[in-house]
Design a protein around this motif. Structure first.
Motif, PDB file in Angstrom:
ATOM      1  N   SER A   1       0.846  -1.193   0.000  1.00  0.00           N
ATOM      2  CA  SER A   1       0.000   0.000   0.000  1.00  0.00           C
ATOM      3  C   SER A   1       0.879   1.240   0.000  1.00  0.00           C
ATOM      4  O   SER A   1       1.952   1.262   0.603  1.00  0.00           O
ATOM      5  N   PRO A   2       0.447   2.313  -0.669  1.00  0.00           N
ATOM      6  CA  PRO A   2       1.262   3.534  -0.695  1.00  0.00           C
ATOM      7  C   PRO A   2       1.367   4.162   0.690  1.00  0.00           C
ATOM      8  O   PRO A   2       0.438   4.078   1.503  1.00  0.00           O
ATOM      9  N   VAL A   3       2.523   4.771   0.966  1.00  0.00           N
ATOM     10  CA  VAL A   3       2.745   5.457   2.236  1.00  0.00           C
ATOM     11  C   VAL A   3       2.105   6.832   2.171  1.00  0.00           C
ATOM     12  O   VAL A   3       2.302   7.575   1.198  1.00  0.00           O
ATOM     13  N   THR A   4       1.329   7.175   3.182  1.00  0.00           N
ATOM     14  CA  THR A   4       0.566   8.425   3.156  1.00  0.00           C
ATOM     15  C   THR A   4       1.325   9.603   3.758  1.00  0.00           C
ATOM     16  O   THR A   4       0.923  10.745   3.581  1.00  0.00           O
ATOM     17  N   THR A   5       2.407   9.348   4.486  1.00  0.00           N
ATOM     18  CA  THR A   5       3.157  10.436   5.100  1.00  0.00           C
ATOM     19  C   THR A   5       4.647  10.240   4.875  1.00  0.00           C
ATOM     20  O   THR A   5       5.103   9.118   4.730  1.00  0.00           O
ATOM     21  N   ARG A   6       5.358  11.339   4.791  1.00  0.00           N
ATOM     22  CA  ARG A   6       6.805  11.266   4.626  1.00  0.00           C
ATOM     23  C   ARG A   6       7.539  11.721   5.877  1.00  0.00           C
ATOM     24  O   ARG A   6       8.750  11.926   5.863  1.00  0.00           O
ATOM     25  N   SER A   7       6.816  11.891   6.981  1.00  0.00           N
ATOM     26  CA  SER A   7       7.500  12.257   8.219  1.00  0.00           C
ATOM     27  C   SER A   7       8.435  11.134   8.628  1.00  0.00           C
ATOM     28  O   SER A   7       8.169   9.965   8.365  1.00  0.00           O
TER      29      SER A   7
ATOM     30  N   GLY B   1       4.716   3.340   8.837  1.00  0.00           N
ATOM     31  CA  GLY B   1       3.956   2.485   7.931  1.00  0.00           C
ATOM     32  C   GLY B   1       4.692   2.099   6.670  1.00  0.00           C
ATOM     33  O   GLY B   1       4.134   1.426   5.799  1.00  0.00           O
ATOM     34  N   GLU B   2       5.969   2.453   6.547  1.00  0.00           N
ATOM     35  CA  GLU B   2       6.754   2.164   5.350  1.00  0.00           C
ATOM     36  C   GLU B   2       7.735   1.026   5.621  1.00  0.00           C
ATOM     37  O   GLU B   2       8.258   0.901   6.727  1.00  0.00           O
ATOM     38  N   THR B   3       7.977   0.199   4.611  1.00  0.00           N
ATOM     39  CA  THR B   3       9.011  -0.839   4.681  1.00  0.00           C
ATOM     40  C   THR B   3      10.136  -0.466   3.732  1.00  0.00           C
ATOM     41  O   THR B   3       9.910  -0.295   2.531  1.00  0.00           O
ATOM     42  N   LEU B   4      11.332  -0.323   4.283  1.00  0.00           N
ATOM     43  CA  LEU B   4      12.516  -0.045   3.477  1.00  0.00           C
ATOM     44  C   LEU B   4      13.305  -1.332   3.322  1.00  0.00           C
ATOM     45  O   LEU B   4      13.715  -1.935   4.318  1.00  0.00           O
TER      46      LEU B   4
END
Length: 333
Positions: free
Chosen positions: A261-267, A306-309
């Motif tokens: 799913s796309p990440v909604t925030t870049r904080s 919520g992001e996976t790197l």
């Protein structure tokens, strides 16, 4: 190519202390062929191979037929088994770090199998060991012969295991999850090497795995196991295109697919700038200290909630060292 199968199991049944774990397994491996034994963890793949070749503990009981190139394996003496294993049958076990002896260097371990099965010792064994390491495309063979298992990368250890397995020109090669924990580039190289050795020596190969993608590209036929029983056997193209067993269909349907799913925030949840890791090399007597080894060159990274790197790279590229540096488990700058 001979008409009879190279390796054959006929209704092999294995039990531990009376509890069955493999139920009437039948399969064949032909000369120059790769048969993949596929199934989830605990399905009985590895124990079937170990049992067929006399490597289970005393509390295991076996029934059924086992033949290697026409030889009945059911009632062999311990001496006969020692003669067959390592010479007519080669093994590549799942985890080379635990299969290699940490107390002996690579040269001694290769030399031991050459001494036991070919009577080679001294310089003759060392020359043959050089040839074997070169055959599995390992560089700096003189240096590697004197190296210890913990000094090698995962891919190097796996190649050493392959060199030991083919040292005595076996007719059957049993490869039990031979690419576990290897990165995809090394994995591809290992499997290409095994296929090349199989064709060059007309070996049969029993390839034990749970990875359907590897089976699709590197096996000729496949036997699917579930809870100790064979669900179906056939050519790879037939089984993958038109599976007959409900379990095989479920296994194929379970292959991962989709996109994140796309990440909604870049904080920033985690942010690092210019992270680098270096290790001092040991100083030899009467010599200047060599330059430090740079395991991770300075890099930046950013992880949002919520992001996976994904940190991707070959063995030895610095992935794990970077993670340890971020957790302050190794010194970094």
């Amino acid at each position: 190519m001979p008409d009879q199968p190279l390796f054959q199991l006929d209704a092999l049944t294995i039990a531990f202390d009376g509890m069955p774990v493999v139920d009437a397994l039948s399969l064949e491996v032909n000369h120059g062929e790769t048969l993949a034994l596929v199934g989830e963890s605990g399905s009985g793949k590895s124990v079937s191979a170990l049992g067929a070749l006399g490597l289970l503990p005393a509390n295991a009981s076996l029934t059924g037929g086992r033949r290697l190139d026409g030889l009945d394996l059911s009632d062999l003496s311990p001496r006969d088994w020692r003669r067959i294993r390592g010479s007519q049958v080669g093994f590549i076990f799942q985890e080379p770090m635990t299969s290699l002896n940490p107390l002996h260097n690579v040269g001694k371990q290769l030399g031991e199998t050459l001494r036991l099965h070919q009577g080679l010792t001294g310089q003759a064994a060392r020359r043959r060991s050089h040839e074997l390491l070169e055959r599995v495309r390992l560089p700096r063979t003189t240096e590697l012969l004197d190296a210890w298992p913990h000094q090698l990368s995962g891919g190097q250890r796996q190649r050493v295991m392959i060199a030991m397995a083919i040292a005595n020109n076996p007719r059957l090669l049993v490869a039990d999850e031979p690419t576990t924990a290897l990165d995809v580039t090394v994995q591809r190289e290992i499997l290409a090497l095994l296929a090349e050795l199989r064709d060059e020596r007309e070996m049969g190969m029993l390839f034990i795995t749970h990875d359907l993608n590897l089976v699709r590209h590197h096996a000729d036929r496949v036997c699917v196991m579930h809870q100790g029983r064979a669900q179906e056997t056939g050519t790879v193209s037939d089984v993958f295109s038109a599976p007959q067993s409900p379990y095989t269909r479920a296994l194929l349907d379970a292959e991962p697919s989709g996109r994140p799913s796309p990440v909604t925030t870049r904080s920033a949840l985690l942010e690092a700038r210019g992270v680098g890791v270096s290790f001092q090399r040991p100083k030899r007597l009467f010599q200047r200290r060599p330059a430090a080894f740079e395991a991770v060159k300075p890099l930046d990274l950013h992880v949002a909630p919520g992001e996976t790197l994904g940190i991707v790279g070959e063995s030895g590229s610095g992935k794990s060292t970077l993670a340890q540096a971020l957790l302050r488990l190794v010194p970094s700058r």
